[in-house]
Structures are given as structure tokens and as C-alpha cells.
Design a protein around this motif. Sequence first.
Motif, PDB file in Angstrom:
ATOM      1  N   ALA A   1     -11.406  -1.356  -7.790  1.00 11.26           N
ATOM      2  CA  ALA A   1     -12.087  -2.067  -8.871  1.00 11.26           C
ATOM      3  C   ALA A   1     -11.060  -2.875  -9.653  1.00 11.26           C
ATOM      4  O   ALA A   1     -10.658  -2.512 -10.759  1.00 11.26           O
TER       5      ALA A   1
ATOM      6  N   VAL B   1     -13.881  -4.472  -4.167  1.00 13.15           N
ATOM      7  CA  VAL B   1     -15.267  -4.535  -4.624  1.00 13.15           C
ATOM      8  C   VAL B   1     -15.597  -5.985  -4.931  1.00 13.15           C
ATOM      9  O   VAL B   1     -14.923  -6.634  -5.729  1.00 13.15           O
ATOM     10  N   ASP B   2     -16.636  -6.484  -4.297  1.00 15.51           N
ATOM     11  CA  ASP B   2     -17.038  -7.887  -4.412  1.00 15.51           C
ATOM     12  C   ASP B   2     -18.180  -8.011  -5.407  1.00 15.51           C
ATOM     13  O   ASP B   2     -19.248  -7.404  -5.225  1.00 15.51           O
ATOM     14  N   LEU B   3     -17.962  -8.791  -6.467  1.00 15.38           N
ATOM     15  CA  LEU B   3     -19.020  -8.994  -7.452  1.00 15.38           C
ATOM     16  C   LEU B   3     -20.089  -9.973  -6.974  1.00 15.38           C
ATOM     17  O   LEU B   3     -21.166 -10.043  -7.577  1.00 15.38           O
TER      18      LEU B   3
ATOM     19  N   ARG C   1     -15.911  -4.348 -11.847  1.00 16.34           N
ATOM     20  CA  ARG C   1     -16.086  -3.844 -10.479  1.00 16.34           C
ATOM     21  C   ARG C   1     -16.236  -2.329 -10.444  1.00 16.34           C
ATOM     22  O   ARG C   1     -16.805  -1.784  -9.492  1.00 16.34           O
TER      23      ARG C   1
END
Length: 517
Positions: A113, A137-139, A71
Motif C-alpha cells: 500500500a 495495490v492499484d487504485l 491503497r
Amino acid sequence: MKPQADDPHQLLRDIHRRFAGSGAEAYRTTSETLSFDRLYHASLALAETLARVPDPRCSRPVLIWGHKDPRYLVAYWACLLAGRPLVPAEQDTPAERLRQIVQTCDASVVLVADADPNAPTQLHKTLTGSDVPVWSVDLDAAPAQDLPPHDAAPDDVAYIMFSSGTLGQPKGIQVTYANLADFIRWQDQLLAGASFNGVTGNIRHCFDVSLFELWNSWLRLRPITALNHADFANSTGYIRRLAADQVGLWVSTPSITRLMLRNRRFNGTTLPALSTFLFCGEALTKPVVQSLFDRFPGCRVLNTYGPTECTVAVTAVDITADHLAAPEDLPIGYARPGTALVADPGPDQGEIEIRGASVGRGYLKLPDKQGRAFPAPGCYRTGDRGLRRADGLWYFGGRIDREIKVQGMRVDLDDIEAHIRRQPGIEDAVVEPYMLRGEARALNAYIFGDHTADVLKQLAGQMSRELPPYLVPRFWYAGFEASLNRNSKIDRAWLSEAARTADHRHVHSQPDAETLS
């Protein structure tokens, strides 16, 4: 072909665009992997979100909080694409220090992250008193349609590194898009002819030496095998991962490599793909290089030098057997293209000034420090001593501020360290003052490697035959576990603990020595 756009922000966009559609892995941890295509889409989506944060000038930084997580890369690229200055911060940063950084840089957002879904809530509690929003944080965020409309100007700030050694107000070092683009373009020349299938992930992202790993991964679409520093002691596990991933480019400080060399598996037989070693951040010593030449026959060893204020590094040189055989310490290299180093000529080494495209904007909200260190645009006074040979090769002479007085005599701690390192069988050494009631009364010498009290006594005796008495350390220590700071350098602040726990010690008696009491 590597992107060659003249405009710095366009150069970054071109590099990022090459990630689209690539299923190759970009980042590998022990628990997760991230492909370049996934990095492309996730960072694009986050950049679009960042672009909607109210900030007419797009000048308020974004703090990225995390450690060796995929992230982080997503957050990093999102900030670059959206034109938001990024500020990396480690998870083990003390709470008060973290609050100081957020306040000093006036962060607009904190990006977490970390895979832990509770991490944003916990971090928000840590930042009590601050109204800065904290986002995870979106992957797998819904992909954006295109890049945000903002184009960063060459002189806009790309990232801010906060010095790990600052005790008072955090010292934020600003580096522009033009500086970053100049560094990126240098990588093609620096590693010309090098071929590798993977890159180490040794360096914490809060230390700018990590940019060697990040950008050489991104320019060549090669994966990073990340080292979680919580697993630092498990060198065998990391060596197995490096072997499985066929990592060919090693980036580190000499201290990290010195610790890895303690493991007999760290060699060319176990790691046949590992052929290029790049060093930065500390003085590289001959024993480390000799060990690498012995264990990795035919390997390439690059030594570099540079302050964070000048975009990671400003010199480089391939270390050869001739350098090892020469009486001088190892050179730090030739100036990189677009950058010039100058130092006052004379019998003694002068202060190095750095000029050119690598010199950053300077310090954030520290006008006094700015005026002293940056006397003119594109010029930085390093506080380091150096000497340039006629062919342009530079040698490092230590820090000017490492000169102290011990019982009325002026001594240079770096000179004494260098003298000890030149003795046969010495891996490395650190010399610090012995303080008594706030005054430097003698010198402590900390010797790295497997040495006995007899060896320490012999070293002290040899030094006393070669140097004036006031330059010979009084207290000698060996047989202690080395500790590294967040920048993977020797933690000098920890050395008092090394003195307490050392297995071997020696007190050197000097004629007419003053009683220390």
C-alpha cells in the motif's frame, strides 16, 4: 440506515455496497484523496484477483504493508470481501521482524500500500528467503463484475494483529468475522447522537484502535483525515487540515492528545467542528480531560478499555465533571452489549476476565500462551486488575505483571504511577525499575510536563510522607521529549534515553538507603 444483516460477512458486503456511486471522499492525505466509489471499485477488483490465489480453504493470510496510504483501505476491503485474513504491517517494521511475521502466518500474498512504484521490488528484497509474491495495490484497476463467490463463515479469521511488544516469536492475535461484526454493530450505540463530518486518522493501521476510525468512517460515509507519523512533529499542519476538513470525531491514545495539547491552536476556536473525543489504548488521565473540557467547551469525552484479543475495546463511558472531581482515577466504562467482565471479589482488585462475543479466536501457533490466556472458548484472561462498582462501572487497576521486587520488597509499579498522577499539576508519569547488574535496586520516576528539579524534589517529599520508603522512587526525571511506540503509546523501552537527556532531575535520599553500587 446502517446495514443490519445477521450474517457477519453479509454485513460487510452490505456496508461495502453502499460505497458504490458515492463521490464523497473516504480518505485524505496531504497528497492524495480517495472517494468511496473509487474505493468500492478498486477493492472489488483486487478481491477478485485475491480469490484466484490457490488456497482451497481461503485461510492463508494476506499481509498489507504500508503506512497511511489510500491503497491500504483498498487492500483491507479486498481481503475482507475475498475472505482472506488480513495482517497489517508498518513500513518501518524491522526486516527480520517482517520476515518472522510472514513466516509465522504463512502469508499467501504481500500487498504493498504505497504509491512508490519501486516499493514492491524493494520489499521483495527485504523478504529474501521467502517465496511469497509481492503485489502493488492499484487504485485504478479494471472494475470487477461482482463480488467473489466466497462467503466467509462467522468463525473464519478476519484479521490478525501482531503484538508490537513481543520480543521473541511474534504473537499473532486472531479476530473472527463474528467478532468484527459485533464490534461494528456496537459503534451505532457507542456514538449514538454524535454528528460529525469527518474522522481523524491518528492511529497506525497495525494498532487495532484504528478500527474506531475506519469503521465510523465507513458506516457514516465520512472521510478520514490521515496523519502521516513522519509528520508527527508538525502539529500545526495537521490542525490546519483538521480544521479545513471539519473533522468532528477524534480517536487517539492519551499520549497523542497530550502531545497535541502542547500546541495552543488545538482548541475549539480553531477546530469548531471537533466535539467528540474517543480514547483507547492507555490509561486516560484527569489533566488530559480537564484540558479538553477547558479548550473545547461542551465536548464529549469517551473513555474505553480493551485488549486486542477482544476486538479493540470492551467497555466505554462518557467522562463527566463528577468523574474529574471524584477521588478515584477515571473509570474505564461499562461492558459493551454481548460482553461480560468479571473479576474475583475481595479487598484487592482481581484479574479481569472477558467473556462473550468480543473474545477472539486467540493466538496463532502458540498453544501454551493460548491455554493460559483462553481457558475456555469465548473467555479471555487479561492479566489486568480491575474493580466493578455495584452499578456496573469498571475501574482499571493496572497490570498484574507490573508487580516486581525491589531489594526484597514487593512493589506494584502501576500503583505508584497512579499515586503520582493524582498529585496536583501532573500530566502523567511512568515508573520503571532502576536495574543494576540485572537486579531491580531502586525506582525511576519519569514525569511528563513542564517541571523543574524543585518540583521533582517536592513530589518526592510528598510521596515520602504518604507512602512507605520502598515505594518512593529514588531517581526523578523531567524535561525530556516523549517518544511514542508504533501503537502511539508511551515508549517505555525508550525511557533510558529520557533519563540521559532530561533537563531536570532529582535524587531522593531516604533514611538508611542502601548505596547503589
